[in-house]
Write a protein that holds these residues in place. Structure first.
Motif, mmCIF file in Angstrom:
data_model
loop_
_atom_site.group_PDB
_atom_site.id
_atom_site.type_symbol
_atom_site.label_atom_id
_atom_site.label_comp_id
_atom_site.label_asym_id
_atom_site.label_seq_id
_atom_site.Cartn_x
_atom_site.Cartn_y
_atom_site.Cartn_z
ATOM 1 N N ALA A 134 -26.276 17.999 18.435
ATOM 2 C CA ALA A 134 -27.272 19.031 18.141
ATOM 3 C C ALA A 134 -28.558 18.374 17.635
ATOM 4 O O ALA A 134 -28.524 17.567 16.703
ATOM 5 C CB ALA A 134 -26.733 19.985 17.082
ATOM 6 N N GLY A 135 -29.678 18.723 18.264
ATOM 7 C CA GLY A 135 -30.955 18.179 17.823
ATOM 8 C C GLY A 135 -31.433 18.882 16.560
ATOM 9 O O GLY A 135 -30.833 19.874 16.108
ATOM 10 N N PHE A 136 -32.489 18.327 15.935
ATOM 11 C CA PHE A 136 -33.259 19.064 14.927
ATOM 12 C C PHE A 136 -32.557 19.228 13.591
ATOM 13 O O PHE A 136 -33.091 19.796 12.673
ATOM 14 C CB PHE A 136 -33.600 20.428 15.557
ATOM 15 C CG PHE A 136 -34.317 21.447 14.746
ATOM 16 C CD1 PHE A 136 -35.561 21.173 14.165
ATOM 17 C CD2 PHE A 136 -33.794 22.726 14.583
ATOM 18 C CE1 PHE A 136 -36.247 22.155 13.451
ATOM 19 C CE2 PHE A 136 -34.469 23.716 13.877
ATOM 20 C CZ PHE A 136 -35.709 23.424 13.309
ATOM 21 N N GLN A 137 -31.319 18.686 13.463
ATOM 22 C CA GLN A 137 -30.574 18.942 12.228
ATOM 23 C C GLN A 137 -29.857 17.717 11.692
ATOM 24 O O GLN A 137 -29.561 16.773 12.419
ATOM 25 C CB GLN A 137 -29.535 20.043 12.457
ATOM 26 C CG GLN A 137 -28.567 19.727 13.589
ATOM 27 C CD GLN A 137 -27.505 20.795 13.732
ATOM 28 O OE1 GLN A 137 -26.424 20.704 13.182
ATOM 29 N NE2 GLN A 137 -27.819 21.837 14.476
ATOM 30 N N GLY A 138 -29.587 17.751 10.417
ATOM 31 C CA GLY A 138 -28.794 16.713 9.786
ATOM 32 C C GLY A 138 -28.229 17.293 8.506
ATOM 33 O O GLY A 138 -28.129 18.519 8.360
ATOM 34 N N ALA A 139 -27.853 16.414 7.584
ATOM 35 C CA ALA A 139 -27.395 16.885 6.281
ATOM 36 C C ALA A 139 -27.837 15.879 5.239
ATOM 37 O O ALA A 139 -27.938 14.680 5.526
ATOM 38 C CB ALA A 139 -25.886 17.027 6.273
ATOM 39 N N ASP A 140 -28.138 16.371 4.049
ATOM 40 C CA ASP A 140 -28.543 15.449 2.986
ATOM 41 C C ASP A 140 -27.301 14.818 2.352
ATOM 42 O O ASP A 140 -26.165 15.098 2.769
ATOM 43 C CB ASP A 140 -29.456 16.145 1.966
ATOM 44 C CG ASP A 140 -28.701 17.172 1.120
ATOM 45 O OD1 ASP A 140 -27.451 17.231 1.182
ATOM 46 O OD2 ASP A 140 -29.369 17.931 0.378
ATOM 47 N N GLN A 141 -27.504 14.004 1.344
ATOM 48 C CA GLN A 141 -26.381 13.264 0.758
ATOM 49 C C GLN A 141 -25.314 14.163 0.167
ATOM 50 O O GLN A 141 -24.151 13.781 0.060
ATOM 51 C CB GLN A 141 -26.910 12.324 -0.318
ATOM 52 C CG GLN A 141 -27.521 11.078 0.290
ATOM 53 C CD GLN A 141 -27.756 10.001 -0.736
ATOM 54 O OE1 GLN A 141 -28.057 10.307 -1.889
ATOM 55 N NE2 GLN A 141 -27.643 8.753 -0.331
ATOM 56 N N ASP A 142 -25.723 15.378 -0.215
ATOM 57 C CA ASP A 142 -24.749 16.314 -0.783
ATOM 58 C C ASP A 142 -24.124 17.218 0.273
ATOM 59 O O ASP A 142 -23.409 18.164 -0.060
ATOM 60 C CB ASP A 142 -25.422 17.189 -1.849
ATOM 61 C CG ASP A 142 -25.969 16.347 -2.982
ATOM 62 O OD1 ASP A 142 -25.304 15.353 -3.340
ATOM 63 O OD2 ASP A 142 -27.067 16.659 -3.486
#
Ligand code: ADP
Ligand code: ASP
Ligand code: MG
Length: 404
Positions: A134-142
Motif C-alpha cells: 500500500a502506498g502513501f502509508q506507514g506507521a510511527d514507532q508506536d
C-alpha cells in the motif's frame, strides 16, 4: 533477473476494469523474468472522498484519526489487485505499510519515512510472489498509522526501491512521461526523454505534481533509477537522470506552475533592523512555510512587505499577520488568493544569460503584469494574477520553443 518496483497511481487503478488491466500488465512483466514489487494508490478520487467525509465529522479532523481513515483507500486497492493477480494465476500477496514495517516519524498527514525492513518483502519475492504494498502509508514507532502527504505513493515506491536496491523504480500514471509542462494546460507540451534530478526536483517543488517532491529527493539521495511511464500506452517514458547526457542542455527544460499560492502585503511598517523577522517570525513559528518575499524601502523610513504562503495556510497566516501589523502600527494590510506562480526550470540557465529578460518581455507583450519575481541558479519564478495562468504558460512554452 531484474527487480522492478512498479507504482500505479489513482487513475491507473480507478475502477475494477482498470485494476484487472493493471494485473494483466504486471503478469506480462512477471513472465518476462522480472521480480516485481507493486505499490498502489487509492482509486482516483477516493482520498478526496475520505477527506470530505472526515470533515463532516470534525472541521479540522484529528490528524491521527484522519490517517487511520485515509490509509483505507490504499488498503482497498492492494487487496483487489492481489485478488485480480491470483485469479489470473500470477501469485501475489498484499501488505499494508505497517505490515512491511515502513517506519515513519510521527507527523501525521505528512510523515517522513525513516526506515523500511526489506526482509519481509524479500522473503515473499523469494517464494515467487508479486508483492503488493500500500502506498502513501506507514506507521510511527508506536505503531500509529501515518500517511505521507498527497501524492505520497510515489515516495513509498522510491523508498522501497532504495531499500531493495531495485534495478528500476517505475512510476506508472496517466501520462506517458514528464512533459515540458502539464499537458492539461498546454496540449503542445512535449515528453522529455530524460530530465535531471535537479530539474525534476525544481519542477516538483514549483508545482508539477507528476511526482511527489519527496520521491525525487529520495531517489536523488539513494541513487534510485527512476522512470515515469504510462499505464495505458507502451513507451520509454521519462528517465530521471543524475547527469545531463546530451552535449548541450536546453536552456529551459520545463515550465512548472502552482495554483496553491496566496500573498499577503503589509504596507507602511517602520523600516528598522529586525522588521522582516518581526513579520515573518510569528508566521514561521506556526509552521507555515513562507515562499517568496519582497521588501521595498520607501524614502520616509517606512517599508512595504509582501510574501506568499500556501493557499491552505492563508487564513491562518492572515490572522497572525493582522496581529503583528497592529502591534507594529502598519498603515495597511491586504491579501490576495487569486494569484499563481509560473516558473521556468533548466540547468542550462547556469550558463546562459537573458532567460529572465526574455520571460519578462514575453509577459510584457501579452500585457501580463508580474507581481513578484524570484530566481535561483536553475529557475525563475513569477507571481501573476490567476486569470493569466494558461496564457502565461502557453506563451512562455512557445517563446522558449519547448514545442519544437
Ligand atoms: P497519479 O494518480 O498516477 O499519481 P498524478 O495526477 O499525481 O497521477 O500525476 C499525473 C498528472 O501530473 C498528469 O495527469 C498531469 O496532468 C500532471 N502533470 C503536471 N505537470 C506535469 C508534467 N510536467 N509532465 C507530466 N505530467 C504533469
Ligand atoms: N492516495 C493518495 C493521494 O491521493 C496518495 C497517492 O495517490 O499518491 O494523495
Ligand atoms: Mg500522484
Amino acid at each position: 533477473m531484474a527487480l522492478l518496483v512498479q507504482k500505479f497511481g489513482g487513475t491507473s487503478v480507478g475502477n475494477i476494469d482498470k485494476i484487472k488491466a493493471v494485473a494483466k500488465k504486471i503478469k506480462q512483466f512477471r513472465q518476462q523474468d522480472n521480480n516485481i514489487v507493486v505499490v498502489v494508490s487509492a482509486m482516483t478520487g477516493e482520498t478526496n472522498r475520505l477527506i470530505e467525509m472526515a470533515e463532516t465529522m470534525q472541521k479540522r479532523p484529528t490528524p491521527r484519526e484522519l490517517d487511520v481513515l485515509l490509509s483505507t483507500g490504499e488498503q482497498t486497492t492492494i487487496a483487489l489487485l492481489a485478488m485480480a493477480l491470483n485469479e489470473i494465476d500470477c501469485s501475489a500477496i498484499s501488505f499494508t505499510g505497517h505490515q512491511v514495517k515502513i517506519e515513519t516519524d510521527n507527523s501525521h498527514n505528512k510523515a517522513r519515512i525513516t526506515d523500511i525492513d526489506a526482509e519481509k518483502i524479500t522473503a515473499q519475492i523469494d517464494q515467487g510472489k508479486v508483492v503488493i504494498v500500500a502506498g502513501f502509508q506507514g506507521a510511527d514507532q508506536d505503531g500509529n498509522i501515518t500517511t505521507l502527504g498527497r501524492g505520497g505513493s510515489d515516495t513509498t515506491a522510491v523508498a522501497i526501491a532504495a531499500a531493495l536496491k531495485a534495478d528500476e523504480c517505475q512510476i506508472y500514471t496517466d501520462v506517458d512521461g514528464v512533459y515540458t509542462t502539464d499537458p492539461r494546460i498546454e496540449p503542445a507540451a512535449k515528453r522529455l526523454n530524460e530530465i535531471t534530478f535537479e530539474e525534476m526536483l525544481e519542477m516538483a517543488s514549483l508545482g508539477s505534481k507528476v511526482l511527489q517532491i519527496r520521491s525525487v529527493e529520495f531517489a536523488g539521495k539513494y541513487n534510485v533509477p527512476l522512470r515515469v511511464l504510462s499505464t495505458f500506452v507502451d513507451g520509454p517514458g521519462t528517465l530521471i537522470t543524475l547527469e545531463e547526457s546530451e552535449m548541450e542542455a536546453p536552456v529551459v527544460s520545463g515550465i512548472a506552475f502552482s495554483k496553491d499560492e496566496a500573498k499577503i502585503t503589509v504596507l507602511g511598517v517602520p523600516d528598522t533592523p529586525g522588521i522582516a523577522y518581526k513579520i515573518i517570525g510569528p508566521v514561521s513559528e506556526k509552521n507555515i512555510e513562507v515562499d517568496m518575499i519582497i521588501q521595498n524601502m520607501s524614502k520616509d523610513d517606512y517599508a512595504d512587505f509582501t510574501f506568499t504562503v500556501h493557499r491552505n495556510d492563508y487564513d491562518k497566516a492572515m490572522e497572525i499577520v493582522k496581529e503583528t501589523a497592529e502591534r507594529l502600527g502598519a498603515r495597511e494590510i491586504y491579501g490576495d488568493t487569486k494569484i499563481v506562480k509560473i516558473s521556468l526550470v533548466g540547468v542550462g540557465m547556469r550558463s546562459h544569460a537573458g532567460v529572465a529578460s526574455k520571460m519578462f518581455e514575453t509577459f510584457s507583450k501579452e500585457g501580463i503584469n508580474i507581481q513578484m519575481i524570484s530566481t535561483s541558479e536553475i529557475k525563475i519564478s513569477v507571481v501573476v494574477q490567476e486569470k493569466y495562468l494558461e496564457l502565461g504558460v502557453r506563451t512562455l512554452h512557445s517563446a522558449f520553443k519547448l514545442d519544437k
